[in-house]
Design a protein around this motif. Structure first.
Motif, short mmCIF file in Angstrom:
data_model
loop_
_atom_site.label_atom_id
_atom_site.label_comp_id
_atom_site.label_asym_id
_atom_site.label_seq_id
_atom_site.Cartn_x
_atom_site.Cartn_y
_atom_site.Cartn_z
N GLU A 18 0.98 -1.04 -0.09
CA GLU A 18 -0.04 -0.01 0.02
C GLU A 18 0.77 1.19 0.07
O GLU A 18 1.95 1.18 0.42
CB GLU A 18 -0.98 -0.05 1.17
N VAL A 19 0.39 2.29 -0.60
CA VAL A 19 1.00 3.61 -0.30
C VAL A 19 0.25 4.72 0.47
O VAL A 19 -1.04 4.63 0.40
CB VAL A 19 1.47 4.20 -1.65
N GLY A 20 0.74 5.65 1.00
CA GLY A 20 0.08 6.96 1.50
C GLY A 20 -0.37 6.74 2.84
O GLY A 20 -1.30 7.38 3.23
N LEU A 70 8.41 15.45 -12.92
CA LEU A 70 6.99 15.07 -13.35
C LEU A 70 6.93 13.57 -13.06
O LEU A 70 7.60 12.77 -13.65
CB LEU A 70 6.71 15.44 -14.74
N TRP A 71 5.65 12.99 -12.55
CA TRP A 71 5.23 11.42 -12.69
C TRP A 71 3.94 11.26 -13.15
O TRP A 71 3.76 10.46 -13.58
CB TRP A 71 5.97 10.90 -11.48
N HIS A 72 3.00 12.26 -12.64
CA HIS A 72 1.83 12.11 -13.00
C HIS A 72 0.86 13.39 -13.01
O HIS A 72 -0.41 13.29 -13.55
CB HIS A 72 0.90 10.97 -11.85
N ALA A 91 7.24 6.21 -19.16
CA ALA A 91 8.47 6.06 -18.48
C ALA A 91 8.76 5.09 -17.43
O ALA A 91 9.81 5.17 -16.70
CB ALA A 91 9.14 7.23 -18.45
N TYR A 92 7.88 4.47 -16.70
CA TYR A 92 7.80 3.68 -15.92
C TYR A 92 8.16 2.24 -15.86
O TYR A 92 7.32 1.51 -16.63
CB TYR A 92 6.41 3.67 -14.85
N LEU A 93 9.41 1.92 -15.67
CA LEU A 93 9.85 0.40 -16.15
C LEU A 93 9.08 -0.59 -15.44
O LEU A 93 9.26 -1.72 -15.66
CB LEU A 93 11.36 0.58 -15.92
N ASP A 94 8.35 -0.21 -14.11
CA ASP A 94 7.92 -1.15 -13.41
C ASP A 94 6.31 -1.56 -13.99
O ASP A 94 5.65 -2.32 -13.42
CB ASP A 94 7.78 -1.02 -12.01
N MET A 95 5.93 -0.83 -15.07
CA MET A 95 4.53 -0.92 -15.62
C MET A 95 4.71 -2.40 -16.71
O MET A 95 5.82 -2.53 -17.20
CB MET A 95 4.18 0.05 -16.53
N GLN A 96 3.75 -3.23 -16.47
CA GLN A 96 3.68 -4.48 -17.18
C GLN A 96 3.85 -3.89 -18.80
O GLN A 96 3.18 -2.94 -19.16
CB GLN A 96 2.51 -5.40 -16.76
N LEU A 108 12.49 2.46 -12.12
CA LEU A 108 11.65 0.82 -11.70
C LEU A 108 11.54 0.91 -10.49
O LEU A 108 12.30 0.78 -9.50
CB LEU A 108 13.46 0.30 -12.06
N TRP A 109 10.31 0.96 -10.13
CA TRP A 109 9.57 0.63 -8.79
C TRP A 109 9.70 -0.93 -8.49
O TRP A 109 9.54 -1.50 -9.35
CB TRP A 109 8.25 1.38 -8.40
N SER A 110 9.88 -1.17 -7.22
CA SER A 110 10.42 -2.48 -7.20
C SER A 110 9.27 -3.44 -6.17
O SER A 110 9.77 -4.28 -5.74
CB SER A 110 11.79 -2.70 -6.63
C1 TNX Z 1 3.87 5.64 -7.60
S1 TNX Z 1 5.87 7.47 -8.39
C2 TNX Z 1 4.84 5.87 -6.51
C3 TNX Z 1 5.65 4.80 -6.02
C4 TNX Z 1 5.03 3.32 -6.39
C5 TNX Z 1 4.81 3.65 -7.87
C6 TNX Z 1 4.74 2.15 -8.32
C7 TNX Z 1 5.74 7.86 -7.08
C8 TNX Z 1 6.30 9.31 -6.97
N1 TNX Z 1 5.20 7.30 -6.34
O1 TNX Z 1 5.55 5.05 -4.62
O2 TNX Z 1 6.09 2.55 -5.95
O3 TNX Z 1 3.75 4.32 -8.18
O4 TNX Z 1 4.54 2.25 -9.75
#
Ligand code: TNX
Length: 526
Positions: A297-299, A382-384, A407-412, A456-458
């Motif tokens: 989970e995040v946040g 920038l990410w989103h 640009a997210y390498l962890d996307m399928q 690359l998020w892991s």
């Molecule tokens: C979003 S991108 C996150 C990361 C997660 C990622 C998974 C960003 C700044 N935060 O905490 O690992 O998505 O794709």
């Protein structure tokens, strides 16, 4: 089900066998036909070949700073496969140079990272705007050699020929990065070094290390030892985690620097901090430490933004990190702080920015940090959120472009990919390649951007094989986006070059994803 060939068919089949491609791709003498990634700015062919042999030396001029290091890097890079010593020697006083010459050019139009590679039948000359330019020229030379150059054992009987001609080349963006999340799953020093080697091979120059998150704190902070002693002891899924001592981190920084790569450390605050909160009860508003966390989970976590100790803590962390980080940047995260009260978030980021500045560094933050009072020079990634990116530009900040859906390498790659997430997009190889950092957000142009970074998020990445599977073959495309002018880029050309890189990646031992969207060249090894 059994398939039987009729006798006639099998004869026809046998008859065409000799026409099928052999394992060894033909050697080209036309430099313009080389399958280089990233695409160089200009290539001119002269139709001959230079052949590297056991007597080939690498020459450097005594007066050029930093070229010695590039020369020994190049010698070590080419030695295993060739079995040659490739001795490094001074060019001073040698009349008839024959071999590989590295020198700093006085041609200012190359810029620091540009190079001119001139190949004749007797000589290879790499003239760079600085040691960095020479290093990139050396990477081009590496790709001009047969794929077998990537092998770790001597390739007996191989001829090491290179087509002659001239390449003039320089990057479009000065910031060409990749992020590796070592917090969700920990990767040890050797694994990170291999990742650094991947970046170096494609002329990328930034490794952003995501060093802390809810699931783990990965860098030793001497004044707060429990961060790693406690907070570094697990990871997603409950594995044993790990951390880098400051000595190990310095070793990574030095290894990267030898490859012209800058390390940018990220300590993600005020959210994504469960590992720190679990290690020190005082950092929590209620003074009670949560359990270590191994989910995805995040946040849900936040530092206590109105406690004095929080800023003492951050000052110590930033001070120690700044001391072991020679580069100008420190990344403070700032993303997805959903558990931080919104009225507390901005004053917090402002204060952390002040701490980063006080220790002589420039702050980078994820796009949410654009809402703060950005000081001169601060950089937003920038990410989103395009609005945050525009806000950052209005405040005079520069941007790093890492749009998650590109640009997210962890996307399928697609829904069948064995690991990866897909919250932002499925990113097949052409999707990762077909975009331009300077046009992806309306209202944001080339002059607002220092470069691009893939990430690359892991959460789903547990070992080197997983890293390779998600990173390749997308990484070379990101490298080209950051290096080559958009006028020189198109999928048709890139696909051909990438497909020719399959056997190179195989020689490097990279377990890459054989995307069905790429018409792979027959390598005979499938
Ligand atoms: C979003 S991108 C996150 C990361 C997660 C990622 C998974 C960003 C700044 N935060 O905490 O690992 O998505 O794709």
């Amino acid at each position: 089900m059994q398939i039987r060939l009729s006798p006639l068919l099998s004869i026809t089949f046998l008859a065409i066998l000799p026409l099928m491609p052999s394992c060894e791709p033909p050697v080209t003498t036309d430099l313009t036909k080389s399958t280089l990634i990233p695409q160089p700015a200009s290539v001119t062919a002269s139709g001959g070949t230079f052949v590297m042999n056991a007597d080939t030396k690498i020459y450097v001029s005594d007066s050029d700073e930093g070229t010695d290091a590039v020369a020994s890097y190049l010698s070590q890079l080419l030695s295993p496969a060739t079995g040659y010593a490739l001795e490094v020697s001074s060019s001073e006083g040698v009349n008839e140079l024959s071999g590989i010459l590295l020198e700093v050019s006085d041609d200012a139009t190359l810029g620091k990272e540009g190079y001119e590679l001139t190949i004749t039948e007797g000589m290879v000359k790499i003239a760079g705007g600085s040691a960095a330019g020479i290093f990139y020229g050396a990477q081009t030379l590496r790709q001009l050699l047969p794929d077998a150059i990537e092998a770790s054992v001597t390739q007996e009987g191989q001829t090491w020929s290179i087509p002659t001609g001239t390449i003039r080349d320089m990057p479009v963006y000065g910031y060409r990065g990749a992020m590796l999340d070592v917090a969700r799953h920990f990767f040890d020093v050797n694994e990170v070094k291999r990742f650094i080697d991947f970046l170096a091979a494609y002329k990328m120059n930034v490794l952003h290390l995501h060093l802390s998150d809810d699931q783990g704190w990965r860098i030793e902070i001497k004044s707060w030892p429990l961060l790693t002693e406690h907070g570094g002891q697990t990871e997603v899924g409950g594995g044993k985690g790990g951390f880098y001592t400051q000595e190990q981190y310095k070793e990574l920084v030095a290894y990267a620097a030898e490859r012209q790569i800058l390390v940018i450390p990220e300590i993600d605050v005020p959210g994504h901090t469960n590992a720190a909160l679990a290690s020190y009860p005082a950092l929590n508003c209620d003074g009670r430490a949560p359990e270590l966390y191994t989910g995805t989970e995040v946040g849900f976590s936040t530092l206590c933004t109105d406690k004095k100790v929080t800023y003492e803590f951050l000052n110590d962390v930033v001070r120690e990190l700044a001391e072991i980080t020679p580069g100008p940047y420190l990344h403070i995260g700032g993303d997805e702080s959903h558990a931080t009260k919104s009225e507390d978030y901005l004053p917090f980021v402002n204060q952390v920015q002040g701490i980063v500045k006080a220790h002589g560094k420039t702050m980078i933050g994820w796009d949410e940090t654009a809402q703060a009072d950005l000081s001169e020079g601060s950089v937003v990634q920038l990410w989103h959120n395009a609005d945050f990116a525009k806000m950052a530009v209005q405040k005079g900040a520069k941007l790093i472009m890492s749009p998650a859906n590109k640009a997210y390498l962890d996307m399928q790659y697609d829904s069948t990919s064995r690991i990866g997430l897909h919250w932002a997009a499925y990113i097949e190889v052409p999707d990762g390649y077909n975009w331009d950092p300077a046009t992806i957000v309306p209202g944001i142009g080339r002059e607002d951007i220092i470069g691009m970074e893939c990430a690359l998020w892991s959460e789903t990445v547990t070992d080197m094989a997983d890293i390779e599977y998600l990173t390749f073959p997308r990484l070379p495309g990101y490298a080209e986006i950051a290096w080559s002018a958009s006028s020189l880029r198109n999928w048709e050309s890139y696909e051909k070059r990438l497909s020719a890189h399959a056997s190179r990646m195989e020689s490097m031992g990279i377990g890459f994803y054989r995307s069905p969207k790429v018409a792979w060249a027959a390598s005979g090894k499938e």
